[in-house]
Design a protein around this motif. Sequence first.
Motif, PDB file in Angstrom:
ATOM      1  N   GLN A 123     -18.099 -16.339 -33.999  1.00 40.68           N
ATOM      2  CA  GLN A 123     -17.187 -15.766 -33.012  1.00 40.68           C
ATOM      3  C   GLN A 123     -15.816 -15.609 -33.641  1.00 40.68           C
ATOM      4  O   GLN A 123     -15.391 -16.432 -34.453  1.00 40.68           O
ATOM      5  CB  GLN A 123     -17.075 -16.660 -31.775  1.00 40.68           C
ATOM      6  N   CYS A 124     -15.117 -14.535 -33.282  1.00 48.37           N
ATOM      7  CA  CYS A 124     -13.725 -14.337 -33.696  1.00 48.37           C
ATOM      8  C   CYS A 124     -12.923 -14.016 -32.448  1.00 48.37           C
ATOM      9  O   CYS A 124     -13.202 -13.031 -31.758  1.00 48.37           O
ATOM     10  CB  CYS A 124     -13.606 -13.219 -34.719  1.00 48.37           C
ATOM     11  N   ALA A 125     -11.940 -14.851 -32.138  1.00 46.02           N
ATOM     12  CA  ALA A 125     -11.182 -14.687 -30.908  1.00 46.02           C
ATOM     13  C   ALA A 125      -9.861 -15.422 -31.026  1.00 46.02           C
ATOM     14  O   ALA A 125      -9.617 -16.148 -31.992  1.00 46.02           O
ATOM     15  CB  ALA A 125     -11.981 -15.218 -29.716  1.00 46.02           C
ATOM     16  N   THR A 126      -8.993 -15.232 -30.029  1.00 44.91           N
ATOM     17  CA  THR A 126      -7.753 -15.996 -29.986  1.00 44.91           C
ATOM     18  C   THR A 126      -8.093 -17.466 -29.774  1.00 44.91           C
ATOM     19  O   THR A 126      -9.165 -17.789 -29.244  1.00 44.91           O
ATOM     20  CB  THR A 126      -6.847 -15.518 -28.844  1.00 44.91           C
ATOM     21  N   PRO A 127      -7.193 -18.374 -30.161  1.00 45.52           N
ATOM     22  CA  PRO A 127      -7.475 -19.794 -29.938  1.00 45.52           C
ATOM     23  C   PRO A 127      -7.799 -20.122 -28.482  1.00 45.52           C
ATOM     24  O   PRO A 127      -8.716 -20.894 -28.206  1.00 45.52           O
ATOM     25  CB  PRO A 127      -6.179 -20.473 -30.395  1.00 45.52           C
ATOM     26  N   ALA A 128      -7.069 -19.515 -27.553  1.00 45.20           N
ATOM     27  CA  ALA A 128      -7.308 -19.799 -26.137  1.00 45.20           C
ATOM     28  C   ALA A 128      -8.692 -19.334 -25.711  1.00 45.20           C
ATOM     29  O   ALA A 128      -9.412 -20.062 -24.998  1.00 45.20           O
ATOM     30  CB  ALA A 128      -6.236 -19.128 -25.276  1.00 45.20           C
ATOM     31  N   ASP A 129      -9.087 -18.127 -26.118  1.00 44.70           N
ATOM     32  CA  ASP A 129     -10.407 -17.620 -25.750  1.00 44.70           C
ATOM     33  C   ASP A 129     -11.520 -18.418 -26.410  1.00 44.70           C
ATOM     34  O   ASP A 129     -12.575 -18.664 -25.808  1.00 44.70           O
ATOM     35  CB  ASP A 129     -10.541 -16.145 -26.134  1.00 44.70           C
ATOM     36  N   LEU A 130     -11.292 -18.794 -27.653  1.00 41.95           N
ATOM     37  CA  LEU A 130     -12.300 -19.553 -28.387  1.00 41.95           C
ATOM     38  C   LEU A 130     -12.575 -20.882 -27.692  1.00 41.95           C
ATOM     39  O   LEU A 130     -13.729 -21.316 -27.579  1.00 41.95           O
ATOM     40  CB  LEU A 130     -11.800 -19.795 -29.817  1.00 41.95           C
ATOM     41  N   TYR A 131     -11.509 -21.523 -27.222  1.00 46.28           N
ATOM     42  CA  TYR A 131     -11.647 -22.830 -26.580  1.00 46.28           C
ATOM     43  C   TYR A 131     -12.234 -22.705 -25.175  1.00 46.28           C
ATOM     44  O   TYR A 131     -13.133 -23.449 -24.798  1.00 46.28           O
ATOM     45  CB  TYR A 131     -10.282 -23.511 -26.500  1.00 46.28           C
TER      46      TYR A 131
ATOM     47  N   ARG B  83     -13.712 -19.897 -23.730  1.00 49.35           N
ATOM     48  CA  ARG B  83     -14.904 -19.057 -23.575  1.00 49.35           C
ATOM     49  C   ARG B  83     -15.679 -18.965 -24.888  1.00 49.35           C
ATOM     50  O   ARG B  83     -15.788 -17.879 -25.482  1.00 49.35           O
ATOM     51  CB  ARG B  83     -14.494 -17.666 -23.087  1.00 49.35           C
ATOM     52  N   PRO B  84     -16.206 -20.080 -25.371  1.00 50.17           N
ATOM     53  CA  PRO B  84     -16.996 -20.035 -26.613  1.00 50.17           C
ATOM     54  C   PRO B  84     -18.234 -19.175 -26.435  1.00 50.17           C
ATOM     55  O   PRO B  84     -18.881 -19.210 -25.389  1.00 50.17           O
ATOM     56  CB  PRO B  84     -17.358 -21.507 -26.862  1.00 50.17           C
ATOM     57  N   ALA B  85     -18.556 -18.394 -27.464  1.00 52.89           N
ATOM     58  CA  ALA B  85     -19.686 -17.465 -27.367  1.00 52.89           C
ATOM     59  C   ALA B  85     -21.023 -18.150 -27.595  1.00 52.89           C
ATOM     60  O   ALA B  85     -22.057 -17.664 -27.140  1.00 52.89           O
ATOM     61  CB  ALA B  85     -19.513 -16.333 -28.379  1.00 52.89           C
ATOM     62  N   THR B  86     -21.011 -19.270 -28.320  1.00 54.55           N
ATOM     63  CA  THR B  86     -22.258 -19.969 -28.635  1.00 54.55           C
ATOM     64  C   THR B  86     -22.054 -21.464 -28.480  1.00 54.55           C
ATOM     65  O   THR B  86     -20.924 -21.967 -28.466  1.00 54.55           O
ATOM     66  CB  THR B  86     -22.719 -19.681 -30.077  1.00 54.55           C
ATOM     67  N   ALA B  87     -23.167 -22.189 -28.400  1.00 54.87           N
ATOM     68  CA  ALA B  87     -23.093 -23.645 -28.302  1.00 54.87           C
ATOM     69  C   ALA B  87     -22.449 -24.235 -29.555  1.00 54.87           C
ATOM     70  O   ALA B  87     -21.705 -25.229 -29.484  1.00 54.87           O
ATOM     71  CB  ALA B  87     -24.495 -24.226 -28.105  1.00 54.87           C
ATOM     72  N   PHE B  88     -22.706 -23.633 -30.721  1.00 55.41           N
ATOM     73  CA  PHE B  88     -22.101 -24.142 -31.953  1.00 55.41           C
ATOM     74  C   PHE B  88     -20.581 -24.070 -31.870  1.00 55.41           C
ATOM     75  O   PHE B  88     -19.878 -25.031 -32.201  1.00 55.41           O
ATOM     76  CB  PHE B  88     -22.598 -23.354 -33.163  1.00 55.41           C
TER      77      PHE B  88
ATOM     78  N   ASP C 222     -22.727 -19.814 -17.512  1.00 60.26           N
ATOM     79  CA  ASP C 222     -21.749 -18.964 -18.173  1.00 60.26           C
ATOM     80  C   ASP C 222     -22.459 -17.737 -18.741  1.00 60.26           C
ATOM     81  O   ASP C 222     -23.622 -17.805 -19.130  1.00 60.26           O
ATOM     82  CB  ASP C 222     -21.068 -19.748 -19.305  1.00 60.26           C
ATOM     83  N   GLY C 223     -21.732 -16.628 -18.820  1.00 60.33           N
ATOM     84  CA  GLY C 223     -22.329 -15.401 -19.349  1.00 60.33           C
ATOM     85  C   GLY C 223     -22.812 -15.538 -20.771  1.00 60.33           C
ATOM     86  O   GLY C 223     -23.693 -14.802 -21.221  1.00 60.33           O
ATOM     87  N   GLY C 224     -22.243 -16.506 -21.525  1.00 62.03           N
ATOM     88  CA  GLY C 224     -22.678 -16.695 -22.904  1.00 62.03           C
ATOM     89  C   GLY C 224     -23.909 -17.558 -23.038  1.00 62.03           C
ATOM     90  O   GLY C 224     -24.429 -17.750 -24.132  1.00 62.03           O
ATOM     91  N   ALA C 225     -24.396 -18.088 -21.891  1.00 65.31           N
ATOM     92  CA  ALA C 225     -25.574 -18.950 -21.957  1.00 65.31           C
ATOM     93  C   ALA C 225     -26.816 -18.134 -22.253  1.00 65.31           C
ATOM     94  O   ALA C 225     -26.946 -17.001 -21.812  1.00 65.31           O
ATOM     95  CB  ALA C 225     -25.742 -19.688 -20.631  1.00 65.31           C
TER      96      ALA C 225
END
Length: 373
Positions: free
Chosen positions: A239-247, A249-254, A285-288
């Motif tokens: 995943q590549c995102a802003t720090p806030a989004d990464l924290y 709204r993580p895209a994956t469990a990893f 979550d949508g990323g699940a």
Amino acid sequence: MTNPNTTTTVLATDSDSDGHRPQVAGATVAFRTLRRAFGATVALDGLDLTVHPGELLALLGPSGCGKTTALRMLAGFEYPDSGQVLVDGRDVTAVPAHRRDTGMVFQSYSLFPHLNALDNVAFGLRMRKVRTALRRTRAAELLDLVGLPDHGSRYPHQLSGGQQQRIALARALALRPRVLLLDEPLSALDAKVRLTLREEIRRLQQELGITTLFVTHDQEEALSMADRVAVMRGGRLEQCATPADLYARPATAFVAEFVGTMSRIPGRIVDSGTVEVLGRRLPLDGGAPAAAAGEVDVLVRPEAVRLGHDPAGQARVVATAFLGAVTRVTVTLSDGTSVKADLPTESAAGLPPGSPVAVTLPDRPVLVAPRAA
């Protein structure tokens, strides 16, 4: 500490009649389907990533994930088996390192022990045959820029680790590269110096507007310094995102577990959009991952966990850790699952180890992962 005119002066080049060079915007950097293997080990497996002009992008991940290999390919120290490295749309994949407009700062300071700080900073300018007077002037201005205006005559052995890394940074900036590469430059420093220097690096990067790639395995460094963070795993971009989004709204469990603290709480998917956890149903979550009914682990941040003293509660406090305004409380559920909760310190004071508590989660979407073995 910094002369407001320093940025303009530092941009001087020997070829200009007035000793100055107009400011050039940071470059756009793009990795296109990069692949690199070392024997049976795949270091990069189809990396696609774009860094915007003037952006500080952190490459974050565990050891062996490919982040340093990607950085070295941009520097010209490694070449891909396939794929491209582009700078402002120009393919530089086969361009040798000395012909790329990059500056690099390594984990080790790599200063020349027989040269003083001023001459270390000016070394690249000397190789470019910049006039002696101009290169010494520019080196002195860079020393001022990194907060060491009075250290030019000192040799590396006379400088602290933090000072040596500032000299290395000034040397990397001396040729005014359009891309700055930082390969874990703070990992050899103690905690207090590391904190100060990362603030200085960020200030300089923003002041100069230079496109910067920062390699680190330290999530705190990445989140506090970067405009965006690229999390890598096994040679791939997770995943590549802003720090806030990464924290948030993580895209994956990893990503969820690698960035920040995360507890795993047993749950059960009851339909395509709902999971049952701690006796209640919550939306997925949508990323699940899409999954049929079955057992999973629900991933929860400490600040999302709510605790309340309850003699009949399903958990018990086993430890507390004071973190200032908040206290991290660790509880154990009846099935032995460990869960962390961040509570206001005043509230946590009423929950000493041994306290029975009820554990609840807010009514909002949660990320799930396969049940841990």
